[in-house]
Write a protein that holds these residues in place. Sequence first.
Motif, PDB file in Angstrom:
ATOM      1  N   MET A   1      -2.441  -2.053  -6.917  1.00  0.00           N
ATOM      2  CA  MET A   1      -2.631  -3.431  -7.367  1.00  0.00           C
ATOM      3  C   MET A   1      -3.566  -3.468  -8.583  1.00  0.00           C
ATOM      4  O   MET A   1      -3.289  -4.137  -9.576  1.00  0.00           O
ATOM      5  N   GLY A   2      -4.655  -2.706  -8.504  1.00  0.00           N
ATOM      6  CA  GLY A   2      -5.604  -2.660  -9.615  1.00  0.00           C
ATOM      7  C   GLY A   2      -4.957  -2.137 -10.885  1.00  0.00           C
ATOM      8  O   GLY A   2      -5.197  -2.656 -11.980  1.00  0.00           O
ATOM      9  N   ALA A   3      -4.091  -1.133 -10.731  1.00  0.00           N
ATOM     10  CA  ALA A   3      -3.441  -0.553 -11.908  1.00  0.00           C
ATOM     11  C   ALA A   3      -2.485  -1.568 -12.547  1.00  0.00           C
ATOM     12  O   ALA A   3      -2.445  -1.717 -13.777  1.00  0.00           O
ATOM     13  N   LEU A   4      -1.730  -2.274 -11.718  1.00  0.00           N
ATOM     14  CA  LEU A   4      -0.815  -3.296 -12.259  1.00  0.00           C
ATOM     15  C   LEU A   4      -1.612  -4.397 -12.955  1.00  0.00           C
ATOM     16  O   LEU A   4      -1.243  -4.881 -14.027  1.00  0.00           O
TER      17      LEU A   4
ATOM     18  N   PHE B   1       8.915  -6.137 -13.703  1.00  0.00           N
ATOM     19  CA  PHE B   1       7.745  -6.751 -13.065  1.00  0.00           C
ATOM     20  C   PHE B   1       7.061  -7.683 -14.065  1.00  0.00           C
ATOM     21  O   PHE B   1       6.663  -8.800 -13.738  1.00  0.00           O
ATOM     22  N   SER B   2       6.941  -7.207 -15.333  1.00  0.00           N
ATOM     23  CA  SER B   2       6.254  -8.011 -16.356  1.00  0.00           C
ATOM     24  C   SER B   2       6.962  -9.349 -16.571  1.00  0.00           C
ATOM     25  O   SER B   2       6.324 -10.375 -16.767  1.00  0.00           O
TER      26      SER B   2
ATOM     27  N   MET C   1      13.698  -1.780 -14.376  1.00  0.00           N
ATOM     28  CA  MET C   1      12.249  -1.989 -14.394  1.00  0.00           C
ATOM     29  C   MET C   1      11.565  -0.704 -14.864  1.00  0.00           C
ATOM     30  O   MET C   1      12.037   0.392 -14.571  1.00  0.00           O
ATOM     31  N   ASP C   2      10.480  -0.836 -15.570  1.00  0.00           N
ATOM     32  CA  ASP C   2       9.650   0.283 -16.008  1.00  0.00           C
ATOM     33  C   ASP C   2       9.355   1.175 -14.785  1.00  0.00           C
ATOM     34  O   ASP C   2       8.928   0.697 -13.737  1.00  0.00           O
ATOM     35  N   ASP C   3       9.594   2.486 -14.936  1.00  0.00           N
ATOM     36  CA  ASP C   3       9.449   3.401 -13.787  1.00  0.00           C
ATOM     37  C   ASP C   3       8.052   3.362 -13.182  1.00  0.00           C
ATOM     38  O   ASP C   3       7.888   3.374 -11.963  1.00  0.00           O
ATOM     39  N   PHE C   4       7.053   3.345 -14.070  1.00  0.00           N
ATOM     40  CA  PHE C   4       5.678   3.374 -13.581  1.00  0.00           C
ATOM     41  C   PHE C   4       5.362   2.083 -12.818  1.00  0.00           C
ATOM     42  O   PHE C   4       4.756   2.106 -11.739  1.00  0.00           O
ATOM     43  N   ASP C   5       5.809   0.943 -13.384  1.00  0.00           N
ATOM     44  CA  ASP C   5       5.613  -0.339 -12.695  1.00  0.00           C
ATOM     45  C   ASP C   5       6.283  -0.305 -11.332  1.00  0.00           C
ATOM     46  O   ASP C   5       5.745  -0.805 -10.343  1.00  0.00           O
ATOM     47  N   GLU C   6       7.477   0.284 -11.301  1.00  0.00           N
ATOM     48  CA  GLU C   6       8.232   0.326 -10.051  1.00  0.00           C
ATOM     49  C   GLU C   6       7.464   1.125  -8.989  1.00  0.00           C
ATOM     50  O   GLU C   6       7.354   0.699  -7.834  1.00  0.00           O
ATOM     51  N   GLN C   7       6.914   2.273  -9.420  1.00  0.00           N
ATOM     52  CA  GLN C   7       6.138   3.095  -8.474  1.00  0.00           C
ATOM     53  C   GLN C   7       4.912   2.326  -7.968  1.00  0.00           C
ATOM     54  O   GLN C   7       4.607   2.330  -6.775  1.00  0.00           O
ATOM     55  N   LEU C   8       4.238   1.665  -8.918  1.00  0.00           N
ATOM     56  CA  LEU C   8       3.041   0.913  -8.527  1.00  0.00           C
ATOM     57  C   LEU C   8       3.392  -0.211  -7.557  1.00  0.00           C
ATOM     58  O   LEU C   8       2.695  -0.462  -6.581  1.00  0.00           O
ATOM     59  N   LEU C   9       4.493  -0.874  -7.868  1.00  0.00           N
ATOM     60  CA  LEU C   9       4.914  -1.996  -7.015  1.00  0.00           C
ATOM     61  C   LEU C   9       5.268  -1.505  -5.610  1.00  0.00           C
ATOM     62  O   LEU C   9       4.926  -2.155  -4.613  1.00  0.00           O
ATOM     63  N   GLU C  10       5.948  -0.370  -5.524  1.00  0.00           N
ATOM     64  CA  GLU C  10       6.291   0.184  -4.208  1.00  0.00           C
ATOM     65  C   GLU C  10       5.023   0.497  -3.415  1.00  0.00           C
ATOM     66  O   GLU C  10       4.941   0.252  -2.221  1.00  0.00           O
ATOM     67  N   ARG C  11       4.030   1.052  -4.111  1.00  0.00           N
ATOM     68  CA  ARG C  11       2.756   1.356  -3.432  1.00  0.00           C
ATOM     69  C   ARG C  11       2.054   0.064  -3.015  1.00  0.00           C
ATOM     70  O   ARG C  11       1.491  -0.039  -1.926  1.00  0.00           O
ATOM     71  N   LEU C  12       2.109  -0.939  -3.906  1.00  0.00           N
ATOM     72  CA  LEU C  12       1.481  -2.226  -3.564  1.00  0.00           C
ATOM     73  C   LEU C  12       2.140  -2.847  -2.331  1.00  0.00           C
ATOM     74  O   LEU C  12       1.470  -3.426  -1.476  1.00  0.00           O
TER      75      LEU C  12
END
Lengths: 179, 112
Positions: free
Chosen positions: A20-23, A69-70, A1-12
């Motif tokens: 969530m807003g960033a994703l 994630f996408s 998974m894209d690293d940035f998406d992964e970080q965002l998902l973990e935070r979500l």
Amino acid sequence: MDDFDEQLLERLKRGDSEAMGALYRRYADRAFGFACRFLHSHEDAEEITGEAFLKVFRFARDFRGEGAFSSWLFRIVRNLCLDRLRQPRLIVLPLEEADASASFTEEVERRERNRTVADALDSLPEEYRSLLILRDIEGLSNREVSEIIGRSEPATKSLHHRARKALRDRLLELWGEPS
Amino acid sequence: MNCEDVRLLLPNLLDSELSEEMEDRLRKHLLGCPDCDRERSTLAEALRLLKASAPSAEPRDLWKSALLERLEKTGLEEGWLAPAPEPVSPRQLVLASLIVEMKEQPLKERNP
């Protein structure tokens, strides 16, 4: 998974609304574009996109991260579009926008041509349509699309080529040329 | 390179996935083979038309921000989003900076 998406998902998963807003901002346009091209309706696409985001965010904690994630999001959009197409609905004409720089004749020809391409695309099996929209119009990678449609990468590549050939053959039929 | 090989590689040619050398070999074949070249040109044209015919599918800005608000509201109501932390008051800021200062200052300096 894209690293940035992964970080965002973990935070979500911890309830972070900024993540969530960033994703959402990263994928809203593309998810909407896919639904819109699939359904030929802005209104339906808005509804489907909203429903898809609600599902992925609501169940983010259960996402195991085995794919992108996408891909997960687009798979949900696609399934919702298919459900929508199974429901009885009014005939929806393909979306059209006027090209202000074209002459009247050019505009009529362009619309006629676009209509034929939309008809050809609509006449193809659903899997071919998904592939052509996701790969050739939305520009997703072969890997992402393979995760969305649930096939291996080589099988996706081969299906994609068959989809392009099927579209070409259908266009030749519609324009009255032998394929 | 025969016609069968060329047709197998046409998708890669259309997607510019071939090495320069392989592309040259394919193009040489296409120059001398009208059938394969027709296969390539009709596929390329169908692809071009598909991309050109795709309607603009930009979501409305208003709708986008309204949906984000709705998602945030639902997330808070259903509990999968945490409420935003309370804004920090100036008094809390002063207290926090005093605590940090005390921690950083060695005990001896404070009580010589």
